[in-house]
Design an enzyme around this catalytic site. Structure first.
Site, PDB file in Angstrom:
ATOM      1  N   HIS A 153       0.836  -1.270  -0.017  1.00  0.00           N
ATOM      2  CA  HIS A 153      -0.075  -0.055   0.016  1.00  0.00           C
ATOM      3  C   HIS A 153       0.895   1.293   0.005  1.00  0.00           C
ATOM      4  O   HIS A 153       0.123   2.441  -0.452  1.00  0.00           O
ATOM      5  CB  HIS A 153      -1.057   0.000   1.083  1.00  0.00           C
ATOM      6  CG  HIS A 153      -2.186  -0.834   1.168  1.00  0.00           C
ATOM      7  ND1 HIS A 153      -2.030  -2.257   1.406  1.00  0.00           N
ATOM      8  CD2 HIS A 153      -3.462  -0.614   0.551  1.00  0.00           C
ATOM      9  CE1 HIS A 153      -3.322  -2.765   0.970  1.00  0.00           C
ATOM     10  NE2 HIS A 153      -4.093  -1.789   0.708  1.00  0.00           N
ATOM     11  N   GLY A 154       2.146   1.126   0.554  1.00  0.00           N
ATOM     12  CA  GLY A 154       2.844   2.405   0.416  1.00  0.00           C
ATOM     13  C   GLY A 154       4.317   2.268   1.081  1.00  0.00           C
ATOM     14  O   GLY A 154       4.383   1.249   1.848  1.00  0.00           O
TER      15      GLY A 154
END
Length: 478
Positions: free
Chosen positions: A326-327
């Protein structure tokens, strides 16, 4: 190009009209039109990003075809390795280069050695995590002999760049979507109506629910040090509905648009906030990503075959990797690990596959025990979302410690009554539609034609009345 923009309102009818004007006998022209439209859609943000998606498509098309022609297992493995290195290399460079560099420098500083490295000003290409995983699933499935290699450049490139789901999913498998570009489409009125309903519901989720929750959630998170524990908890709850309305709304719009053109995408959300435990939640949240990690990471690691220790190890790995997907921030890793910790007790007690059917199936109301389970699952999910929303782990920790103070039992300082009313309407519609593929899928059985149109126009009215300025979808940053 944003779904909730004037540009897209002009773009979509043109794409739809030209697609169906082209005779079905000229299926290649339809695919060419979709490919052109998809590149325009993607290049609208930054035309330079097109070079990446074209390069990735070329590499995986050549890898797939050479893999299919090779009888040498060694050569096939080398080709698969090439695909993995190229795709994950691009993803790693654009998304994680500065993260690893910063942590490398911090580690040496902690040991008393100051070193200097300059980070790169890298712009993250929109949707790179989504189409990277989509093309990787193709080459892995060809390597496993689960699907044949695609011989048509046009079909393969269109599969990779198909605009409705390109930038935020669902992450489509080649076995489902790719063959659909070979089948001439005939316009199906009922499917088109179903698609438009899903698009309408997706826009309602995004514009009315997500964007209005975002207004208050952002205010609370950005000034969290000034608010009581009850207000901070409210901020976490509002963010939970924001991210659900935002992300599942995008998926509904993507699936609905595809339906109007005769394409069937996989369901990506299945009413996750009605889950009775965290295992059920993860079977219903971002299904295309959860099943991707199951098939391409969890099972290759050994899955559930090696006893409890291996199950625990593999479960922790997929949750942490999912968080990192996700990041490039420790907050996402902690978020993933926290969900793993939620999941592990169910795994150890063999209760992780206990709730496979939707709650209260065939009944109007849930039982008291089901309500308690749903609320408990929702609240621990909210606490995990706080890490997801926070800029760093320290921020999240301070936010959580301030929640669990005596002020948790006070009246919240922000009481957005219109948003509460909207959330109640939203939850009622979702509850009564929970046995369908999406909330409005079975509306034919509930209302006459007249009342259906009253309902549709009511949703449109709410979108115009409560619509804020256009905001990007949260998952565009991933």
């Amino acid at each position: 190009m944003l779904f909730n923009s004037i540009d897209f309102v002009i773009f979509l009818p043109i794409v739809f009209a030209v697609f169906w004007v082209i005779p079905k006998e000229n299926n290649s022209w339809r695919n060419a039109w979709l490919l052109l439209a998809s590149y325009v859609f993607y290049g609208w943000w930054d035309s330079r990003f097109l070079l990446l998606i074209v390069f990735s498509s070329v590499v995986d098309f050549l890898v797939g075809n050479n893999m299919a022609q090779s009888k040498s297992l060694k050569n096939r493995k080398l080709l698969l390795l090439l695909s993995l290195c190229v795709n994950l290399g691009l993803l790693g460079f654009f998304k994680y280069y500065n993260f690893f560099l910063d942590n490398f420098v911090s580690a040496f500083s902690f040991l008393g050695h100051d070193i200097q490295f300059r980070g790169l000003e890298v712009v993250l290409p929109v949707g790179i995590s989504f189409y990277t995983f989509q093309t990787l699933s193709y080459t892995i499935d060809v390597y496993r002999n689960k699907i044949p290699a695609e011989r048509s450049v046009l079909k393969f490139f269109t599969y990779v760049a198909f605009f409705p789901q390109l930038v935020a999913g669902p992450i489509e498998r080649a076995s489902n979507l790719l063959p659909q570009f070979s089948k001439p489409k005939t316009f199906d009125y009922q499917e088109a109506v179903m698609g438009l309903r899903q698009v309408l519901w997706g826009f309602f989720k995004k514009i009315v629910i997500a964007d209005n929750c975002a207004f208050y959630a952002n205010q609370i998170f950005e000034q969290h040090e000034f608010y009581s524990g009850s207000t901070l908890l409210l901020g976490g709850i509002l963010f939970a509905f924001q991210i659900y309305g935002d992300f599942s709304g995008y998926s509904d719009i993507a699936i609905g648009i595809s339906r109007t053109m005769g394409f069937n995408l996989m369901q990506n959300f299945a009413f996750p906030y009605f889950s009775r435990d965290i295992a059920e939640f993860w079977r219903r949240w971002h299904i295309s990503l959860s099943t991707w990690f199951r098939d391409y990471l969890y099972i290759p690691l050994g899955g559930s075959k090696g006893g409890k220790w291996m199950q625990l190890r593999n479960t922790m790995i997929i949750f942490v990797v999912s968080g990192f997907w996700h990041g490039a921030n420790w907050t996402f890793i902690v978020w993933g690990a926290l969900n793993a910790l939620y999941f592990i007790p169910l795994l150890l007690s063999d209760r992780n596959r206990r709730n496979l059917e939707i709650v209260a199936k065939g009944r109007t109301l849930p039982k008291v025990g089901e309500v308690i389970s749903i609320l408990g699952t929702f609240m621990i999910t909210v606490l995990a979302w706080i890490f997801f929303r926070s800029p760093d782990v320290g921020f999240a920790w301070n936010y959580l410690t301030n929640i669990f103070s005596i002020s948790l039992f006070s009246i919240p300082e922000i009481i957005p009554l219109p948003v509460f009313m909207l959330l109640n309407i939203f939850l009622l519609i979702e509850w009564f539609g929970r046995e369908g593929e999406f909330a409005l899928a079975r509306i034919d059985f509930a209302f006459s034609k007249t009342w259906r149109y009253v309902f549709y126009y009511s949703l449109l009215f709410l979108m115009f009345w409560f619509g804020n300025q256009e905001q990007e979808f949260i998952y565009f940053q991933f």
